[in-house]
Each structure stands twice: as structure tokens, then as C-alpha cells.
Design a protein around this motif. Structure first.
Motif, PDB file in Angstrom:
ATOM      1  N   ALA A 128       0.923  -1.185   0.039  1.00 59.82           N
ATOM      2  CA  ALA A 128      -0.043   0.059   0.094  1.00 59.82           C
ATOM      3  C   ALA A 128       0.724   1.219  -0.112  1.00 59.82           C
ATOM      4  O   ALA A 128       0.407   2.304  -0.684  1.00 59.82           O
ATOM      5  CB  ALA A 128      -0.933  -0.036   1.229  1.00 59.82           C
ATOM      6  N   ALA A 129       1.847   1.270   0.828  1.00 56.44           N
ATOM      7  CA  ALA A 129       2.784   2.427   0.837  1.00 56.44           C
ATOM      8  C   ALA A 129       3.584   2.476  -0.555  1.00 56.44           C
ATOM      9  O   ALA A 129       3.295   3.719  -0.924  1.00 56.44           O
ATOM     10  CB  ALA A 129       3.898   2.137   1.709  1.00 56.44           C
ATOM     11  N   GLN A 130       3.661   1.649  -1.205  1.00 56.21           N
ATOM     12  CA  GLN A 130       4.223   1.892  -2.586  1.00 56.21           C
ATOM     13  C   GLN A 130       3.040   2.335  -3.617  1.00 56.21           C
ATOM     14  O   GLN A 130       3.397   2.888  -4.521  1.00 56.21           O
ATOM     15  CB  GLN A 130       4.918   0.619  -3.246  1.00 56.21           C
ATOM     16  N   ALA A 131       1.995   2.138  -3.357  1.00 54.47           N
ATOM     17  CA  ALA A 131       0.835   2.407  -4.222  1.00 54.47           C
ATOM     18  C   ALA A 131       0.368   3.756  -4.077  1.00 54.47           C
ATOM     19  O   ALA A 131       0.001   4.440  -4.966  1.00 54.47           O
ATOM     20  CB  ALA A 131      -0.277   1.334  -3.993  1.00 54.47           C
ATOM     21  N   ARG A 139       2.630  15.748  -4.473  1.00 57.20           N
ATOM     22  CA  ARG A 139       1.764  16.625  -4.022  1.00 57.20           C
ATOM     23  C   ARG A 139       2.094  17.614  -3.122  1.00 57.20           C
ATOM     24  O   ARG A 139       1.860  18.577  -2.846  1.00 57.20           O
ATOM     25  CB  ARG A 139       0.319  16.237  -3.840  1.00 57.20           C
ATOM     26  N   GLY A 140       3.028  16.830  -2.122  1.00 55.03           N
ATOM     27  CA  GLY A 140       3.644  17.366  -1.073  1.00 55.03           C
ATOM     28  C   GLY A 140       2.800  17.653   0.396  1.00 55.03           C
ATOM     29  O   GLY A 140       2.912  18.368   1.130  1.00 55.03           O
ATOM     30  N   TRP A 141       1.736  16.486   0.185  1.00 52.23           N
ATOM     31  CA  TRP A 141       0.975  16.437   1.545  1.00 52.23           C
ATOM     32  C   TRP A 141       0.152  15.042   1.338  1.00 52.23           C
ATOM     33  O   TRP A 141      -0.359  14.574   0.403  1.00 52.23           O
ATOM     34  CB  TRP A 141      -0.302  17.555   1.309  1.00 52.23           C
ATOM     35  N   GLY A 142       0.276  14.411   2.558  1.00 53.81           N
ATOM     36  CA  GLY A 142      -0.182  13.126   2.693  1.00 53.81           C
ATOM     37  C   GLY A 142      -0.422  12.685   4.009  1.00 53.81           C
ATOM     38  O   GLY A 142       0.472  12.776   4.945  1.00 53.81           O
ATOM     39  N   ARG A 143      -1.176  11.799   4.436  1.00 51.96           N
ATOM     40  CA  ARG A 143      -1.283  10.999   5.637  1.00 51.96           C
ATOM     41  C   ARG A 143      -1.528   9.589   5.191  1.00 51.96           C
ATOM     42  O   ARG A 143      -2.386   9.162   4.672  1.00 51.96           O
ATOM     43  CB  ARG A 143      -2.671  11.583   6.626  1.00 51.96           C
ATOM     44  N   PHE A 144      -0.600   8.728   5.967  1.00 50.46           N
ATOM     45  CA  PHE A 144      -0.329   7.201   5.912  1.00 50.46           C
ATOM     46  C   PHE A 144      -0.730   6.797   7.124  1.00 50.46           C
ATOM     47  O   PHE A 144       0.325   7.062   8.053  1.00 50.46           O
ATOM     48  CB  PHE A 144       0.707   6.687   5.182  1.00 50.46           C
TER      49      PHE A 144
END
Length: 250
Positions: A128-131, A139-144
Motif C-alpha cells: 500500500a505504501a508503494q501504491a 503533491r507535497g501532502w499526505g497522511r498514511f
């Protein structure tokens, strides 16, 4: 000015969200303004959960996939990207195989049983991380965000050794992954659950073991994830947040 913890304009994908804690997470993110894709192993359950949240006025779709299959996982992410334009928030909630926990003594277990948990709670997390992370980083923004379990740090006589081992592996992965992404606006965190109200007898046990004498609920989990997904949590990464009613404090 947007209200505190607003997720308006963000798109989320939550695995294992057709019911229970995952549905609570999906509802909380939608309530904060996000568009949400509900994943489940079963299409009918994903669709039913999505329809339920749409009836409450939220922008939600259902996407079925077996996330332990890397090809299906990638296809699911592609479908969500096509529907929403991006995956800004990814929540790895699915954690129990479709045939259940399979409680029992480790020395009497079969390696095939261990592999189910490793595939779901560790290997799927890595795939999932690679996807989803490349798009977030671009985009310079994300939450995992990963839903893990307090079983990774406290031994309990419940016959869940393989499950706990897979969750411990997820914790290590979360911390290392956070070190690779934090400078690019993407945070990686875990929410570690204690005794939850999704199994018989949980309330009785929680009443004895928790400082707050009740089991955790889907609403509790949803609130924790909504915070970690927010812009206000931009200085929080590489952390494993206990959500356990005070049953463990160290």
C-alpha cells in the motif's frame, strides 16, 4: 477560516471499512469533509457501507479488493484515483483474515496461519505504501495511517502470537517509513488499539482493566484517525498513539 481538523477537499481510502472500526473511521473522515472510499474484501459489504454513509449525506464510494493481493491493491488505488483524483489520506484498517483470528497456542499452530497475518498486516501495508505514497510525495501532502494493536507491546494469554508479531512488524515499518517522508509533507503514524467493543466479553474485561472502564468504540477510533489525518497534526509523524482507555500507560 476552516474549522479545526477540517478535511474538506481531501480524499481518503480506508481498508476493511465495510463494518466495525473501519466504518467508524470512514464516517469520521467523511464528517470532517473528506471524500471517502470504503474498501472491503466483499463488494456487497463495501457497497452497503457506502450506501449507508451516502444516506447520511456524505460523499462516499465502495471499492472491493483483497488487499493481500498486490495486483488487486494497485487496481483499487487506481480506481480511487480515477474517481477522486487523488488519495490524500490512506488508512490501513483491515487486520483480521476473512476466516477470523484463529485463536490458539502458537506451538500448536501451522505456518499457513502465521502467513495470513503477515500478508495482511505487514506485506499489504508495504505494498500500500508503494501504491499511495508516490502521489502524496509528488503533491507535497499526505497522511498514511495504520491501525495497529496494543498486542504488539503487551503479552496477553489469548493465543494471538502471530497477529501480535505482524502488528509489531507494522510498528517498525511505520517508524522507518516516516523517516523517509516527513521532509516532503507526508506523515506516517499508527493508532494502537486496546480492548474494543467488537467481541463478546470485551466490556467485562475493559471494566476491570481500563482506567476509563469501558471498551473502545468505532467512534473513538474514528476521532483518533481524524486528528492524525488533519492539517493540525502536520508535526506528528513516526508515532504510535495508544488508544486503550488507560489499560497501558508506559
Amino acid at each position: 477560516m476552516e474549522p479545526l481538523f477540517s478535511l474538506k477537499g481531501k480524499n481518503a481510502l480506508v481498508t476493511g471499512a465495510g463494518r466495525g472500526m473501519g466504518l467508524g473511521v470512514a464516517r469520521a473522515l467523511a464528517r470532517q469533509g473528506a471524500r471517502v472510499a470504503i474498501n472491503d474484501f466483499y463488494q456487497e459489504r463495501a457497497d452497503a457501507a457506502a450506501e449507508q454513509l451516502r444516506s447520511e449525506g456524505f460523499d462516499v464510494i465502495g471499492v472491493a479488493a483483497d488487499i493481500t493481493d498486490p495486483a488487486q491493491l494497485k487496481q483499487m488505488v487506481a480506481r480511487v484515483n480515477e474517481a477522486f483524483g487523488s488519495v490524500d489520506i490512506f488508512v490501513a484498517n483491515a487486520g483480521v483474515p476473512t476466516d477470523g483470528m484463529g485463536y490458539g497456542k502458537f506451538l500448536e499452530s501451522d505456518p499457513a496461519q502465521w502467513q495470513q497475518f503477515l500478508d495482511l498486516n505487514l506485506n499489504a501495508l508495504m505494498h500500500a505504501a508503494q501504491a499511495v505514497l508516490p502521489g502524496m510525495l509528488e503533491r507535497g501532502w499526505g497522511r498514511f495511517i495504520c491501525i495497529t494493536s496494543e498486542s504488539w507491546r503487551a503479552g496477553v494469554p489469548m493465543g494471538i502470537a502471530a497477529y501480535a508479531a505482524s502488528k509489531a512488524g507494522a510498528v517498525g515499518f511505520i517508524r522507518q517509513l516516516a523517516a523517509e517522508t516527513g521532509r516532503q509533507g507526508v506523515t506516517v503514524n499508527g493508532l494502537s488499539l486496546g480492548t474494543m467493543n467488537n467481541w463478546e466479553g470485551s466490556e467485562k474485561i475493559a471494566a476491570k482493566s481500563c482506567m476509563v472502564p469501558r471498551a473502545g468504540s468505532p467512534e473513538d477510533v474514528g476521532a483518533g484517525v481524524a486528528y492524525l489525518a488533519s492539517t493540525e497534526a502536520s508535526w506528528v509523524t513516526g508515532q504510535i498513539y495508544p488508544l486503550n482507555g488507560g489499560s497501558l500507560t508506559a
